[in-house]
Design a protein around this motif. Sequence first.
Motif, short mmCIF file in Angstrom:
data_model
loop_
_atom_site.label_atom_id
_atom_site.label_comp_id
_atom_site.label_asym_id
_atom_site.label_seq_id
_atom_site.Cartn_x
_atom_site.Cartn_y
_atom_site.Cartn_z
N GLN A 62 4.80 -3.28 1.97
CA GLN A 62 5.29 -2.93 3.27
C GLN A 62 6.23 -3.98 3.85
OE1 GLN A 62 3.85 -0.70 5.67
NE2 GLN A 62 5.82 -1.41 6.77
N ARG A 111 3.21 5.29 2.37
CA ARG A 111 1.79 5.25 3.04
C ARG A 111 1.65 6.29 4.21
NH1 ARG A 111 1.20 -0.96 5.14
NH2 ARG A 111 -0.96 -0.30 4.71
N LYS A 160 -0.96 5.04 10.16
CA LYS A 160 -2.07 4.25 10.31
C LYS A 160 -2.99 4.04 9.45
CE LYS A 160 -1.76 6.09 15.05
NZ LYS A 160 -2.28 6.77 16.24
N GLU A 161 -2.28 3.75 8.05
CA GLU A 161 -3.43 3.49 6.91
C GLU A 161 -3.93 2.09 7.14
OE1 GLU A 161 -2.46 3.85 2.21
OE2 GLU A 161 -1.30 2.19 3.09
N SER A 162 -3.28 1.12 7.92
CA SER A 162 -4.07 -0.18 8.46
C SER A 162 -3.35 -0.45 9.65
CB SER A 162 -3.81 -1.08 7.36
OG SER A 162 -2.15 -1.55 7.18
N ASP A 163 -4.18 -1.41 10.40
CA ASP A 163 -3.77 -1.76 11.83
C ASP A 163 -2.56 -2.51 11.66
OD1 ASP A 163 -5.92 -0.35 12.66
OD2 ASP A 163 -7.43 -1.91 12.88
N ASP A 164 -2.12 -3.23 10.39
CA ASP A 164 -1.04 -4.18 10.70
C ASP A 164 0.42 -3.52 10.25
OD1 ASP A 164 -1.78 -3.67 7.89
OD2 ASP A 164 -1.17 -5.73 7.29
N GLN A 165 0.39 -2.20 9.99
CA GLN A 165 1.52 -1.74 9.59
C GLN A 165 2.40 -1.10 10.82
OE1 GLN A 165 -0.45 1.74 7.36
NE2 GLN A 165 1.52 2.74 7.45
N ARG A 171 1.55 -0.09 0.53
CA ARG A 171 1.24 -1.43 1.12
C ARG A 171 1.47 -2.44 0.06
NH1 ARG A 171 -3.20 -4.12 0.12
NH2 ARG A 171 -4.30 -2.93 -1.60
#
Length: 141
Positions: free
Chosen positions: A15, A36, A39-44, A95
């Motif tokens: 990322q 990706r 919203k695959e993960s909260d930190d992106q 990621r």
Amino acid sequence: MQIHKLTDKLSVSPQVALEDIAKLSALGFKSVICNRPEKESDDQPAMLDVEQAVKAAGLTWQHQPVVSGKIKDQDVEDFTEIMAKLPQPVFAFCRTGTRCSTLWALSQANDMSVDDILGVAAEAGYNLSDQQTRIEALSHQ
């Protein structure tokens, strides 16, 4: 920002931070692919923010969301078509960079030997040995 060169046409990365995107143009990249899903993960960062930063840097943007660990043959075909049309060199990220590397590896099944594909990926820091059987199968299609 960690950039792993696979070929003269493609480098991959985990990322990328929004503030690093402007540097990509100075490094010689012409296009950016994000593999990706939103919203695959909260930190992106939000995909729209990434797209806007890429375009503000004067680069061509392509979003090809692919689910981690579930790369389909259609994803590989789409990646191949995207790479053929984008200005190069291309910077691709996900990621960890593994998904992008795997898409590249599978797309090369008819152009390179399995050992060469796995070797290039390993030199870039990605162990794709778990894809060996799939690469072999694709090379016979």
